[in-house]
Design a protein around this motif. Structure first.
Motif, PDB file in Angstrom:
ATOM      1  N   THR A 132     -61.486 -32.843 -19.850  1.00  0.00           N
ATOM      2  CA  THR A 132     -62.375 -33.886 -19.110  1.00  0.00           C
ATOM      3  C   THR A 132     -63.605 -34.112 -20.130  1.00  0.00           C
ATOM      4  O   THR A 132     -63.980 -35.235 -20.407  1.00  0.00           O
ATOM      5  CB  THR A 132     -62.907 -33.261 -17.808  1.00  0.00           C
ATOM      6  N   ARG A 136     -64.653 -37.669 -22.032  1.00  0.00           N
ATOM      7  CA  ARG A 136     -65.863 -38.148 -21.751  1.00  0.00           C
ATOM      8  C   ARG A 136     -66.804 -38.515 -22.983  1.00  0.00           C
ATOM      9  O   ARG A 136     -67.195 -39.511 -23.296  1.00  0.00           O
ATOM     10  CB  ARG A 136     -66.532 -37.365 -20.665  1.00  0.00           C
ATOM     11  N   ALA A 155     -67.931 -41.836 -16.647  1.00  0.00           N
ATOM     12  CA  ALA A 155     -67.652 -40.928 -15.802  1.00  0.00           C
ATOM     13  C   ALA A 155     -66.388 -41.538 -14.903  1.00  0.00           C
ATOM     14  O   ALA A 155     -65.533 -40.877 -14.824  1.00  0.00           O
ATOM     15  CB  ALA A 155     -68.662 -40.481 -14.745  1.00  0.00           C
ATOM     16  N   GLN A 159     -62.383 -40.461 -15.241  1.00  0.00           N
ATOM     17  CA  GLN A 159     -61.572 -40.302 -14.114  1.00  0.00           C
ATOM     18  C   GLN A 159     -60.360 -41.153 -13.739  1.00  0.00           C
ATOM     19  O   GLN A 159     -59.181 -40.992 -13.454  1.00  0.00           O
ATOM     20  CB  GLN A 159     -62.369 -40.211 -12.802  1.00  0.00           C
ATOM     21  N   TYR A 160     -60.398 -42.385 -14.057  1.00  0.00           N
ATOM     22  CA  TYR A 160     -59.526 -43.435 -14.332  1.00  0.00           C
ATOM     23  C   TYR A 160     -58.437 -42.943 -15.064  1.00  0.00           C
ATOM     24  O   TYR A 160     -57.012 -42.891 -14.728  1.00  0.00           O
ATOM     25  CB  TYR A 160     -60.038 -44.700 -14.597  1.00  0.00           C
ATOM     26  N   GLU A 162     -57.733 -39.934 -16.253  1.00  0.00           N
ATOM     27  CA  GLU A 162     -57.435 -38.512 -15.975  1.00  0.00           C
ATOM     28  C   GLU A 162     -56.204 -38.855 -14.683  1.00  0.00           C
ATOM     29  O   GLU A 162     -55.180 -38.312 -14.701  1.00  0.00           O
ATOM     30  CB  GLU A 162     -58.272 -37.800 -15.472  1.00  0.00           C
ATOM     31  N   LEU A 163     -56.628 -39.971 -13.862  1.00  0.00           N
ATOM     32  CA  LEU A 163     -55.615 -40.202 -12.853  1.00  0.00           C
ATOM     33  C   LEU A 163     -54.253 -40.826 -13.243  1.00  0.00           C
ATOM     34  O   LEU A 163     -53.373 -40.621 -12.580  1.00  0.00           O
ATOM     35  CB  LEU A 163     -56.304 -41.227 -11.670  1.00  0.00           C
TER      36      LEU A 163
END
Length: 195
Positions: A132, A136, A155, A159-160, A162-163
């Protein structure tokens, strides 16, 4: 008794990790018995467990190494490149011919253990933070360079991505076709770039 050099010890540990990666990819964590680990590494249980306390410590060392390698790719080329690498080494339909160079086998076992083993989840949290953080930091560098869209916080973009990675891992784990996913990754990449 002859002394073993630091390089020889490192090479032996890497031999064990490479064999364990293949074994976990073929059989999963539970199916990677000591006998199978011996067969895939070409070493005795004494040699394996001289370097790693037990199977759990071996798996965690392998997962840490893979997470570090993924973080290095992210830092240099981005999280979408990690996804492209997963597509380049898709899982085999026959576990006996699993691609031992792929991160997917380790990633799938990590996901399963995170869901079912609170103790593993606690130990793993610092390692997942590495990926993560690398994502970033790369996105922030891209934003400063003016190549990243600026209407969405870093952030949220992290997250997008990683999903999407987790979705790709699930897709590959289900054995769904992967040969037509490059355009999807192109779209994901375009979605985070400045227009």
């Amino acid at each position: 008794m002859p002394r073993v050099s630091t390089d020889q010890l490192a090479a032996r540990r890497q031999q064990i990790l490479d064999g364990a990666r293949a074994c976990f990819a073929r059989y999963g964590y539970e199916g990677a018995t000591v006998r199978r680990l011996e067969q895939t590494t070409g070493l005795s249980r004494g040699a394996i467990f001289h370097h790693y306390r037990d199977k759990d410590a071996l798996f965690l060392a392998l997962a840490e190494q893979d997470a570090g390698r993924m973080a290095d790719v992210v830092a240099e080329q981005g999280l979408v490149q990690v996804m492209r690498d997963l597509l380049a080494h898709p899982p085999a339909t026959d576990p006996a011919s699993a691609d031992e160079s792929s991160w997917l086998g380790t990633r799938l076992e990590i996901s399963r253990r995170l869901r079912t083993e609170p103790e593993f989840r606690q130990r793993w949290s610092s390692h997942s933070a590495e990926l993560t953080r690398a994502t970033r930091e790369r996105l922030e560098r891209q934003r400063r360079a003016g190549t990243l869209r600026d209407d969405v916080p870093v952030a949220v973009l992290a997250q997008y991505l990683e999903l999407v990675l987790e979705g790709l891992v699930s897709h590959l784990a289900m054995g769904l076709p992967a040969d037509d996913l490059e355009p999807v990754l192109d779209l994901v990449e375009a979605g985070v770039r400045r227009r």
